[in-house]
Design an enzyme around this catalytic site. Structure first.
Site, PDB file in Angstrom:
ATOM      1  N   HIS A  25     120.970 -14.185 -30.466  1.00 28.61           N
ATOM      2  CA  HIS A  25     120.340 -13.180 -29.609  1.00 28.61           C
ATOM      3  C   HIS A  25     120.274 -11.833 -30.311  1.00 28.61           C
ATOM      4  CE1 HIS A  25     120.395 -10.050 -26.450  1.00 28.61           C
ATOM      5  NE2 HIS A  25     119.469 -10.824 -25.915  1.00 28.61           N
TER       6      HIS A  25
ATOM      7  N   LYS B 221     105.360 -20.897 -22.622  1.00 33.92           N
ATOM      8  CA  LYS B 221     106.097 -22.111 -22.958  1.00 33.92           C
ATOM      9  C   LYS B 221     105.358 -23.338 -22.450  1.00 33.92           C
ATOM     10  CE  LYS B 221     110.617 -21.608 -22.620  1.00 33.92           C
ATOM     11  NZ  LYS B 221     111.767 -21.335 -21.719  1.00 33.92           N
TER      12      LYS B 221
ATOM     13  N   SER C 223      89.594  21.564 -33.379  1.00 34.44           N
ATOM     14  CA  SER C 223      90.731  20.661 -33.535  1.00 34.44           C
ATOM     15  C   SER C 223      91.471  20.657 -32.204  1.00 34.44           C
ATOM     16  CB  SER C 223      91.631  21.150 -34.664  1.00 34.44           C
ATOM     17  OG  SER C 223      92.798  20.375 -34.699  1.00 34.44           O
TER      18      SER C 223
ATOM     19  N   CYS D 288      95.045  17.269 -33.710  1.00 36.83           N
ATOM     20  CA  CYS D 288      96.339  17.401 -34.358  1.00 36.83           C
ATOM     21  C   CYS D 288      97.346  17.358 -33.213  1.00 36.83           C
ATOM     22  CB  CYS D 288      96.426  18.700 -35.142  1.00 36.83           C
ATOM     23  SG  CYS D 288      96.038  20.155 -34.186  1.00 36.83           S
TER      24      CYS D 288
ATOM     25  N   GLY E  99     115.536 -15.328 -24.017  1.00 35.65           N
ATOM     26  CA  GLY E  99     116.854 -15.225 -23.400  1.00 35.65           C
ATOM     27  C   GLY E  99     116.918 -14.343 -22.167  1.00 35.65           C
TER      28      GLY E  99
ATOM     29  N   MET F 117     115.386 -14.739 -19.210  1.00 37.74           N
ATOM     30  CA  MET F 117     115.423 -15.439 -17.928  1.00 37.74           C
ATOM     31  C   MET F 117     116.178 -16.737 -18.089  1.00 37.74           C
ATOM     32  SD  MET F 117     111.855 -14.499 -16.253  1.00 37.74           S
ATOM     33  CE  MET F 117     111.105 -15.304 -17.600  1.00 37.74           C
TER      34      MET F 117
ATOM     35  N   ARG G  53     113.100 -24.833 -16.695  1.00 35.91           N
ATOM     36  CA  ARG G  53     113.004 -23.781 -17.709  1.00 35.91           C
ATOM     37  C   ARG G  53     112.024 -22.689 -17.300  1.00 35.91           C
ATOM     38  NH1 ARG G  53     111.180 -26.838 -23.022  1.00 35.91           N
ATOM     39  NH2 ARG G  53     112.246 -25.075 -24.024  1.00 35.91           N
TER      40      ARG G  53
ATOM     41  N   TYR H 188      88.348  12.912 -37.225  1.00 34.76           N
ATOM     42  CA  TYR H 188      89.638  12.643 -37.855  1.00 34.76           C
ATOM     43  C   TYR H 188      90.788  12.798 -36.853  1.00 34.76           C
ATOM     44  CZ  TYR H 188      90.516  17.686 -38.009  1.00 34.76           C
ATOM     45  OH  TYR H 188      90.730  18.989 -37.661  1.00 34.76           O
TER      46      TYR H 188
ATOM     47  N   ASN I  59      99.086  18.722 -27.924  1.00 35.11           N
ATOM     48  CA  ASN I  59     100.382  19.063 -27.314  1.00 35.11           C
ATOM     49  C   ASN I  59     100.183  20.143 -26.262  1.00 35.11           C
ATOM     50  OD1 ASN I  59     101.524  17.331 -29.117  1.00 35.11           O
ATOM     51  ND2 ASN I  59     102.328  18.917 -30.477  1.00 35.11           N
TER      52      ASN I  59
ATOM     53  N   ARG J 127     106.351 -21.153 -30.332  1.00 36.49           N
ATOM     54  CA  ARG J 127     105.731 -19.863 -29.991  1.00 36.49           C
ATOM     55  C   ARG J 127     105.561 -19.082 -31.291  1.00 36.49           C
ATOM     56  NH1 ARG J 127     111.225 -17.943 -26.963  1.00 36.49           N
ATOM     57  NH2 ARG J 127     112.553 -18.008 -28.779  1.00 36.49           N
TER      58      ARG J 127
HETATM   59  P1  ADP Z   1     114.673 -19.922 -23.569  1.00 40.36           P
HETATM   60  O1  ADP Z   1     113.360 -19.481 -23.036  1.00 40.36           O
HETATM   61  O2  ADP Z   1     115.786 -19.006 -23.251  1.00 40.36           O
HETATM   62  O3  ADP Z   1     114.585 -20.304 -25.001  1.00 40.36           O
HETATM   63  P2  ADP Z   1     114.481 -22.699 -22.909  1.00 40.36           P
HETATM   64  O4  ADP Z   1     113.818 -23.070 -21.631  1.00 40.36           O
HETATM   65  O5  ADP Z   1     113.678 -22.824 -24.121  1.00 40.36           O
HETATM   66  O6  ADP Z   1     115.063 -21.240 -22.765  1.00 40.36           O
HETATM   67  O7  ADP Z   1     115.758 -23.598 -23.026  1.00 40.36           O
HETATM   68  C1  ADP Z   1     116.780 -23.329 -23.910  1.00 40.36           C
HETATM   69  C2  ADP Z   1     117.141 -24.549 -24.722  1.00 40.36           C
HETATM   70  O8  ADP Z   1     117.469 -25.648 -23.894  1.00 40.36           O
HETATM   71  C3  ADP Z   1     116.021 -25.049 -25.588  1.00 40.36           C
HETATM   72  O9  ADP Z   1     116.055 -24.451 -26.823  1.00 40.36           O
HETATM   73  C4  ADP Z   1     116.318 -26.509 -25.754  1.00 40.36           C
HETATM   74  O10 ADP Z   1     117.141 -26.689 -26.880  1.00 40.36           O
HETATM   75  C5  ADP Z   1     117.094 -26.820 -24.513  1.00 40.36           C
HETATM   76  N1  ADP Z   1     116.247 -27.639 -23.622  1.00 40.36           N
HETATM   77  C6  ADP Z   1     115.371 -27.205 -22.706  1.00 40.36           C
HETATM   78  N2  ADP Z   1     114.763 -28.234 -22.099  1.00 40.36           N
HETATM   79  C7  ADP Z   1     115.258 -29.340 -22.658  1.00 40.36           C
HETATM   80  C8  ADP Z   1     115.018 -30.738 -22.472  1.00 40.36           C
HETATM   81  N3  ADP Z   1     114.119 -31.182 -21.597  1.00 40.36           N
HETATM   82  N4  ADP Z   1     115.704 -31.599 -23.231  1.00 40.36           N
HETATM   83  C9  ADP Z   1     116.600 -31.146 -24.132  1.00 40.36           C
HETATM   84  N5  ADP Z   1     116.880 -29.869 -24.352  1.00 40.36           N
HETATM   85  C10 ADP Z   1     116.215 -28.970 -23.626  1.00 40.36           C
HETATM   86 MG    MG Z   2     113.516 -21.542 -25.772  1.00 40.47          MG
END
Ligand code: ADP
Ligand code: MG
Ligand code: MG
Length: 893
Positions: free
Chosen positions: A468, A26, A777, A844, A105, A107, A96, A864, A781, A352
């Site tokens: 999710h 990120k 061959s 095999c 989601g 962490m 973040r 093979y 297993n 990403r």
């Molecule tokens: P995850 O890795 O679970 O996606 P993020 O760190 O991306 O968590 O945060 C989740 C959401 O929070 C992001 O999709 C974004 O919409 C919001 N967010 C994170 N940082 C900011 C920020 N600086 N300003 C506004 N929204 C934010």
């Molecule tokens: Mg995110």
């Protein structure tokens, strides 16, 4: 000590060797997007090295870092003109998490940090928007309460729900400033009750505790499970991004959303996403309000009436469109982008590589080659071979009758049926008893991943296509129907209602993740059509791969399927599988139980025509290709009669009484049959069995020749050899039978003779054994079993302990133990080739369809691999990847 903290703008980032390892995915991408000139709110990254230091420092932040954080904060203050904790113009930040590889989601993230009873007033005054300020504060208390103070999120959510109920409104957006004020009071009371302390007002304390909590979330149970499932090493750690907040919840010219640059379900080259007006952060994903489409096209396709971003905010939409195009061109891959619009200004918060279904992965890779974004080699390396077989698995039979009880979003394709369960635990429990389940949840959360893995399919009542449940299911290749608003789930009574129908726990349902249908009962399935993109990737794979891909098959049907998937012959045809057939088993039992050679020959004579026909059917399908036929291998007791009825049957046909039959069964009993009278040892004791089998093979070959069917290359394989003399004797036996049949039909028969290498002694003695072998061959297993001295059938009892104690990285019966078993393969290959330069080498066994094992085979120079029919495409792609990776390796070292 220099890689601890980086502002997004830090010039050193450009020169980092592996920026993602240090900055997390990120952070690295946020900084990179800034350099591309995209609108990213300012911030800084606390690196994964700090995470390491944190854990080494008894889970405390080292002192020098604290200082650096203050410096970086000042930097953000300078850029934004706001001040952290200020009573006039307060700076708010998000904290973040962000690991090397995105773990969606898994962490934690905290938004709006820096708010307290005072700064919230300042925010209200400054923005002239009290409702917004209070909404932000309650969100902050909620997230901080959950992540830092460990208070369950649903307690906060229930307070909001109750408040809405009392007020008679449905949506959060219908709550005003006073409502949020009341809720803030109640949230704070909850915090006081649970922590015995007031909600922290000191913004510095808030920041450090949040950073600590995010580091700690690396060790949370759900993060650990996710790492285990996805083979992510524990020592990587997470980075943390501290970033100035932008607000999507300031009013109706604000919004937040998630968008993929292409459709992650089908791969179609159209933006695909959702957004919500006047909302923040995870609102889109959380499924509390049903999000709206971004483009008019998507709206039309979904038959929706809700206004799209393209219509409501046309200017911002154009900005977004340009940004997405730029991002995809730059990263040369489909992107998953998070954005926020604050008063009509677009901000990008994350990008990403987007997770996608196997079908989408293939289409996107092929399309991108056509668009000249990537080349064929890159396209091949982009696709995870393990996901391919999800494309080959059945979908619902279109003609079958189905009772559709609800319809949700087609979140992850494929069809599945099973018993309804409402908890991840129950899904796991039934899975351990080999039962299919469909996990039914209001919405899923990261705590549910082990259950999603155990279930055959997932059904949720809430949440969109980027929820999710949808994202995780697509990644796992599980069918998923999400956002099924027509169903109401009652966890307490373990049932859900769809209209007038009540479905209870344990009832059978079918879901179709391609259409979103939820169906009562089991619906028959059909084989899917192979897409043109799939065929393209397969033909490109053939351009690069060197290994031949064969299949393990012993029926006409399997052989056909495999050949259609591109199998280049049969690497293992297990003749004993033909013995279990209803019609034949009695003759097989007669053969085994007869005490005299004469009786045994009578029984064998009955079997001969059957075996000959089986071989002929297979030879017809595999014309022109090599077919390796293994002579009888398993311990004879596997075929013995078990029930009294079966015993009586044999005693009648053998004309002996059932007592004698039982005695003979006892005589055949072995303490350790896997190491007993089996494999070539049967051929040594009862040559007439192998003679019959060879006769069947040769007769089948002659008949095919007479019918002018292009001949297969027949390879006769002898199992469980440990000495050269065994092979010498049995090779002579085969030659004798061949002579006999050649004379009888006055024709020449082409065949080769080889052996399996599945005992360590055979591997070591390969130089001697190769004197009598045209091919080896590797029966991996048994070779794994005998090298470790671990029985495959019993290993499950302790396998988990071995994996938990890190003795095994992975089950050696699933992925080849390259260091131990692999060394034996290397030794046998080298020594075998010393005697016989032209010896053909292959494997095999289950490993033949495992990408890592295939890479090993390519490196070791085998000719093979052979795998089950449905794994053939997987093996073709893996073999191509293995060659391409070899070149990468050669060029870098
Ligand atoms: P995850 O890795 O679970 O996606 P993020 O760190 O991306 O968590 O945060 C989740 C959401 O929070 C992001 O999709 C974004 O919409 C919001 N967010 C994170 N940082 C900011 C920020 N600086 N300003 C506004 N929204 C934010
Ligand atoms: Mg995110
Ligand atoms: Mg074997």
């Amino acid at each position: 000590m220099s890689n601890l903290i980086f502002s997004f703008k830090n010039k050193k980032i450009k020169n980092l060797k592996n920026p993602k390892n240090i900055l997390g995915g990120k952070g690295a991408n946020l900084s990179e997007m800034g350099r591309l000139g995209l609108p990213v709110p300012p911030g800084f990254i606390i690196s994964t090295e700090v995470c390491d230091l944190f854990y080494k420092n008894k889970k405390k932040l080292p002192k020098q870092i604290v200082k650096n954080i203050q410096l970086e904060l000042k930097n953000i203050e300078k850029i934004t003109g706001k001040k952290f904790g200020d009573l006039k113009n307060p700076l708010l930040v998000s904290v973040r998490s962000g690991a090397r590889i995105s773990m969606p989601g898994m962490m934690d993230t905290i938004l709006n940090l820096g708010l307290n009873d005072q700064t919230v007033k300042a925010l209200a005054n400054k923005t002239l928007n009290g409702r917004f300020a209070k909404d932000s504060y309650r969100r902050f208390i909620q997230m901080y309460g959950n992540v830092v103070l460990n208070i369950e999120d649903h307690l906060f959510e229930e307070m909001i729900d109750n408040h809405k109920l009392n007020k008679g409104v449905l949506l959060d957006t219908e709550l005003n400033e006073n409502d949020w004020n009341e809720l803030i009071q109640r949230f704070k009371e909850l915090v006081k009750k649970r922590t015995k302390k007031n909600f922290p007002q000191n913004v510095q304390e808030q920041l450090y505790r949040a950073i600590t909590a995010v580091f700690l979330s690396w060790e949370s149970q759900r993060a650990k499970t996710y790492r285990k499932l996805n083979k992510i090493p524990d020592h990587w750690g997470t980075a943390i991004n501290v970033q100035s907040m932008v607000f999507g919840n300031m009013g109706n010219d604000c919004s937040t959303g998630v968008v993929f640059t292409r459709n992650p379900s089908t791969g179609e080259n159209l933006f695909y996403g959702e957004y919500l007006i006047n909302a923040q952060g995870e609102d889109v994903v959380a499924g509390t309000r049903t999000p709206q489409h971004i483009t008019k096209k998507a709206k039309a396709a979904a038959n929706s009436k809700e206004a799209t971003m393209e219509e409501v905010m046309p200017k911002v939409y154009l900005d977004l469109k340009k940004t997405l195009e730029k991002l995809e061109k730059y990263y040369k891959d489909m992107q998953d982008v998070e954005f926020t619009v604050e008063n009509k200004k677009l901000w990008i918060l994350q990008t990403r590589s987007g997770k996608r279904t196997a079908g989408a992965a293939i289409k996107i890779a092929v399309d991108m080659v056509k668009e000249k974004l990537i080349n064929k080699k890159e396209a091949i390396l982009r696709i995870d071979p393990n996901t391919l077989d999800t494309l080959l698995h059945p979908t619902l039979d279109k003609k079958a009758k189905k009772k559709i009880i609800a319809k949700g979003l087609p979140a992850s394709p494929g069809a599945a049926y099973g018993k309804v369960v409402f908890t991840a635990e129950e899904a796991e429990h039934l899975n351990s008893m080999m039962q299919n389940t469909i996990l039914v949840r209001v919405e899923t959360s990261p705590e549910d991943i082990h259950g999603m893995h155990a279930a055959k399919g997932i059904l949720t009542a809430r949440g969109g296509m980027t929820s999710h449940a949808a994202v995780v299911a697509r990644g796992m290749g599980r069918p998923c129907v999400s956002g099924t608003t027509e169903i109401t789930i009652d966890y307490l009574n373990k049932e859900f209602k769809a209209g007038s129908i009540t479905v209870k726990e344990g009832d059978l349902i079918t879901i179709d993740g391609a259409t979103g249908e939820v169906i009562l009962g089991i619906v028959p399935t059909v084989q899917p059509k192979i897409s043109e993109y799939f065929s393209t990737i397969m033909s490109w794979s053939n351009e690069f791969k060197k290994l031949k891909i064969r299949t393990n098959a012993e029926t006409e049907k399997d052989s056909k399927v495999a050949r259609e998937f591109g199998a280049e012959g049969i690497g293992l045809c297990r003749t004993e599988h033909m013995f279990f057939d209803q019609e034949r088993i009695l003759s097989v039992r007669e053969m085994i139980l007869s005490k005299t050679k004469e009786n045994r020959n009578k029984a064998l004579a009955k079997l001969l025509p059957h075996q000959k026909n089986d071989f002929k059917e297979i030879f017809k399908v595999m014309y022109g290709l090599p077919v390796t036929i293994r002579l009888l291998d398993p311990p004879l007791h596997e075929f013995l009669p078990k029930t009294q009825k079966e015993i009586d049957e044999v005693s009648v046909s053998l004309k002996i009484n059932s007592r004698e039959v039982k005695d003979r069964i006892d005589e055949l009993h072995e303490q350790n049959p896997m190491l007993g009278h089996r494999g070539c040892r049967l051929g040594i004791s009862f040559p007439e069995i192998y003679e019959m089998q060879c006769e069947a093979i040769f007769e089948a070959l002659v008949e095919c020749k007479k019918e002018k069917i292009k001949s297969v290359i027949a390879e006769i394989m002898i199992p469980l050899i440990s000495t050269d003399i065994e092979l010498k004797i049995l090779r002579n036996l085969i030659n004798r039978v061949a002579d006999k049949i050649q004379k009888k039909h006055k024709t020449k028969i082409d065949y080769t003779v080889g052996t399996m290498i599945e005992l360590p002694r055979a591997a070591l003695q390969a130089k001697e054994i190769a004197k009598y072998a045209d091919f080896f061959s590797f029966g991996t297993n048994d070779l794994t079993q005998t090298t470790f001295g671990i029985s495959r059938d019993d290993s499950s009892k302790f396998l988990n302990d071995y994996i938990n104690n890190k003795i095994f990285q992975i089950d050696p019966f699933v992925s080849l133990d390259q260091s131990g078993v692999g060394e034996l393969i290397e030794i046998a290959s080298t020594r075998g080739r010393e005697t016989n330069k032209k010896i053909k080498l292959g494997i095999c066994g289950e490993h033949g369809g495992d990408p890592n094992s295939i890479e090993f085979c390519a490196r070791t120079g085998l000719n093979y691999v052979s795998c089950s029919p449905f794994r053939v495409p997987v093996a073709r792609l893996s073999a191509a990847q293995a060659e391409l990776k070899k070149k990468l390796f050669d060029s870098c070292c």
